[in-house]
Design a protein around this motif. Structure first.
Motif, PDB file in Angstrom:
ATOM      1  N   ILE A   1       0.875  -1.183   0.000  1.00 25.47           N
ATOM      2  CA  ILE A   1       0.000   0.000   0.000  1.00 25.47           C
ATOM      3  C   ILE A   1       0.909   1.229   0.000  1.00 25.47           C
ATOM      4  N   ALA A   2       0.800   2.012  -1.046  1.00 23.08           N
ATOM      5  CA  ALA A   2       1.705   3.155  -1.249  1.00 23.08           C
ATOM      6  C   ALA A   2       1.473   4.236  -0.197  1.00 23.08           C
ATOM      7  N   PRO A   3       2.433   5.170  -0.072  1.00 26.58           N
ATOM      8  CA  PRO A   3       2.261   6.273   0.893  1.00 26.58           C
ATOM      9  C   PRO A   3       1.283   7.314   0.362  1.00 26.58           C
ATOM     10  N   SER A   4       0.121   6.844  -0.056  1.00 21.69           N
ATOM     11  CA  SER A   4      -0.943   7.728  -0.548  1.00 21.69           C
ATOM     12  C   SER A   4      -1.833   8.077   0.636  1.00 21.69           C
ATOM     13  N   ASN A   5      -2.701   9.058   0.426  1.00 26.75           N
ATOM     14  CA  ASN A   5      -3.590   9.499   1.508  1.00 26.75           C
ATOM     15  C   ASN A   5      -4.509   8.335   1.938  1.00 26.75           C
ATOM     16  N   PRO A   6      -4.423   7.886   3.205  1.00 26.26           N
ATOM     17  CA  PRO A   6      -5.224   6.719   3.616  1.00 26.26           C
ATOM     18  C   PRO A   6      -6.726   6.934   3.445  1.00 26.26           C
ATOM     19  N   TRP A   7      -7.207   8.151   3.664  1.00 23.30           N
ATOM     20  CA  TRP A   7      -8.655   8.409   3.646  1.00 23.30           C
ATOM     21  C   TRP A   7      -9.169   8.765   2.265  1.00 23.30           C
ATOM     22  N   LEU A   8      -8.353   9.492   1.488  1.00 22.91           N
ATOM     23  CA  LEU A   8      -8.820   9.951   0.178  1.00 22.91           C
ATOM     24  C   LEU A   8      -8.402   9.025  -0.950  1.00 22.91           C
ATOM     25  N   SER A   9      -7.316   8.295  -0.794  1.00 20.53           N
ATOM     26  CA  SER A   9      -6.809   7.473  -1.907  1.00 20.53           C
ATOM     27  C   SER A   9      -6.921   5.975  -1.647  1.00 20.53           C
ATOM     28  N   ILE A  10      -6.615   5.537  -0.446  1.00 25.26           N
ATOM     29  CA  ILE A  10      -6.616   4.087  -0.171  1.00 25.26           C
ATOM     30  C   ILE A  10      -8.000   3.617   0.313  1.00 25.26           C
ATOM     31  N   ALA A  11      -8.646   4.405   1.178  1.00 24.97           N
ATOM     32  CA  ALA A  11      -9.969   3.993   1.687  1.00 24.97           C
ATOM     33  C   ALA A  11     -10.980   3.739   0.563  1.00 24.97           C
ATOM     34  N   PRO A  12     -11.010   4.564  -0.514  1.00 31.12           N
ATOM     35  CA  PRO A  12     -11.955   4.242  -1.590  1.00 31.12           C
ATOM     36  C   PRO A  12     -11.680   2.863  -2.203  1.00 31.12           C
ATOM     37  N   ILE A  13     -10.403   2.499  -2.331  1.00 32.13           N
ATOM     38  CA  ILE A  13     -10.068   1.173  -2.886  1.00 32.13           C
ATOM     39  C   ILE A  13     -10.603   0.094  -1.940  1.00 32.13           C
ATOM     40  N   LEU A  14     -10.384   0.304  -0.631  1.00 33.86           N
ATOM     41  CA  LEU A  14     -10.821  -0.693   0.356  1.00 33.86           C
ATOM     42  C   LEU A  14     -12.336  -0.766   0.447  1.00 33.86           C
ATOM     43  N   ALA A  15     -13.018   0.318   0.018  1.00 32.24           N
ATOM     44  CA  ALA A  15     -14.488   0.371   0.120  1.00 32.24           C
ATOM     45  C   ALA A  15     -15.184  -0.368  -1.021  1.00 32.24           C
ATOM     46  N   VAL A  16     -14.439  -0.778  -2.038  1.00 33.47           N
ATOM     47  CA  VAL A  16     -15.069  -1.544  -3.124  1.00 33.47           C
ATOM     48  C   VAL A  16     -15.488  -2.895  -2.542  1.00 33.47           C
ATOM     49  N   PRO A  17     -16.768  -3.252  -2.651  1.00 35.88           N
ATOM     50  CA  PRO A  17     -17.213  -4.521  -2.056  1.00 35.88           C
ATOM     51  C   PRO A  17     -16.354  -5.694  -2.539  1.00 35.88           C
ATOM     52  N   GLY A  18     -15.923  -6.502  -1.589  1.00 34.79           N
ATOM     53  CA  GLY A  18     -15.113  -7.680  -1.930  1.00 34.79           C
ATOM     54  C   GLY A  18     -13.617  -7.419  -1.861  1.00 34.79           C
TER      55      GLY A  18
END
Ligand code: FO1
Length: 313
Positions: free
Chosen positions: A195-212
């Motif tokens: 997981i890259a040093p991207s913004n956890p809330w704006l960049s990584i959380a959307p990826i994690l929010a994809v169902p599955g």
């Protein structure tokens, strides 16, 4: 442990740098880069995917190095012409950059998926690792602000220069989105997730929010490491530190980011400038590296150190 297939989860500028580091040291068939598309929006009839384009231009070596996004040497004649019609454009579309948006928009309108058109554009630019959107569905990040109510991501980020106070973040349409088949296959074959040093809330959380997505990431016992975007209490770039305060996470630190990723990651990389505040999290291996990627060489060195470290687990 042999780490054949690496999947990186990335957002914009910081994520693109680490993806580029990995791309420099791995054979292309062993790297898949899954990119946040929560920042995507339609603007003047064009589908704009800022993070996909930032990663694509960075991997192709044609990104504007000053901004970290857009194309090197691009001009803004089209936006200037908009002025004749009384428009005051707030989103910096470069003339050459528009070619990407035109081709993508046309492809989407004629029924291609975002995954298909992204792969076609990336290949045309000579990019060999797989570059994939997190989903083919539209899943825009919506920012609930104190001053203006709910804003589309780019209105918050670019038009208001991320100055409004954030109350909450919502990933719209998440319930009807799904991980694309290509991303799911890459995750099923992955031997490690970075997981890259991207913004956890704006960049990584959307990826994690994809169902599955979380299930695919955690299905097998493989290294899942995140790199801190916070160094010495400050964000390397962008609003991560400001958001942490506004969303009530308390201390703005690399430690808080590690706690945020609890239950997802089993390894955490933070910057050696934070050596004075060692981090301990149960079920997480910790390491400190120089994580500031000022040159292309630094990107490869950091990527190499991360892979070497997780290879020794
Ligand atoms: N960021 C800005 O701060 N201002 C802009 O005018 C801007 C234009 C832009 C155009 C194309 C593109 O691919 C990216 C662009 N970005 C701009 C970057 C982008 O909006 C953000 O950095 C990301 O969405 C956050 O990761």
């Amino acid at each position: 442990m042999a780490l054949e297939n690496i999947v990186a989860l990335v957002g914009g500028v910081g994520g693109a740098k680490l993806a580029h580091g990995l791309a420099q040291i791995l054979p292309p068939e062993r790297l898949t880069v899954i990119v946040n598309t929560g920042d995507d929006f339609w603007h003047y009839g064009l589908k704009i995917c800022p993070d996909l384009d930032t990663v694509m231009y960075t991997l192709a070596g044609i990104v504007d190095r000053t901004n970290g996004w857009g194309l090197a040497g691009d001009t803004r004649a089209m936006l200037g012409a908009m002025g004749r019609f009384g428009e005051t454009p707030w989103f910096g579309l470069g003339d050459q950059d528009i070619a990407t948006h035109l081709l993508r928009s046309q492809a989407l309108r004629s029924g291609e998926t975002l995954t298909q058109v992204t792969q076609r554009l990336a290949r045309a630019l000579g990019i060999k690792p797989a570059l994939l959107p997190m989903t083919d569905a539209e899943m825009p990040t919506m920012i609930e602000t104190v001053e203006y109510g709910e804003l589309e991501f780019q209105v918050y980020f670019v038009k208001h220069r991320w100055q409004p106070t954030v109350r909450a973040i919502r990933y719209a349409n998440a319930e009807s989105a799904a991980v694309s088949a290509a991303a799911a296959t890459a995750l099923e074959r992955a031997d490690a997730i970075v997981i890259a040093p991207s913004n956890p809330w704006l960049s990584i959380a959307p990826i994690l929010a994809v169902p599955g997505m979380r299930d695919l990431l955690c299905r097998r016992d493989i290294p899942r490491v995140a790199v801190s975007p916070i160094i010495d209490g400050k964000a390397v770039k962008g609003p991560a530190a400001k958001l942490m305060s506004e969303l009530g996470y308390g201390e703005v630190s690399a430690r808080t980011v590690a706690a945020y990723y609890r239950g997802l990651i089993n390894g955490y990389v933070y910057d050696e400038r934070d050596a004075g505040q060692p981090i301990h999290e149960e079920d997480m291996q910790m390491v400190m590296f120089d994580t500031i990627m000022t040159t292309e060489g630094h990107r490869a060195v950091l990527a190499e150190k991360i892979l070497h470290w997780i290879g020794s687990w």
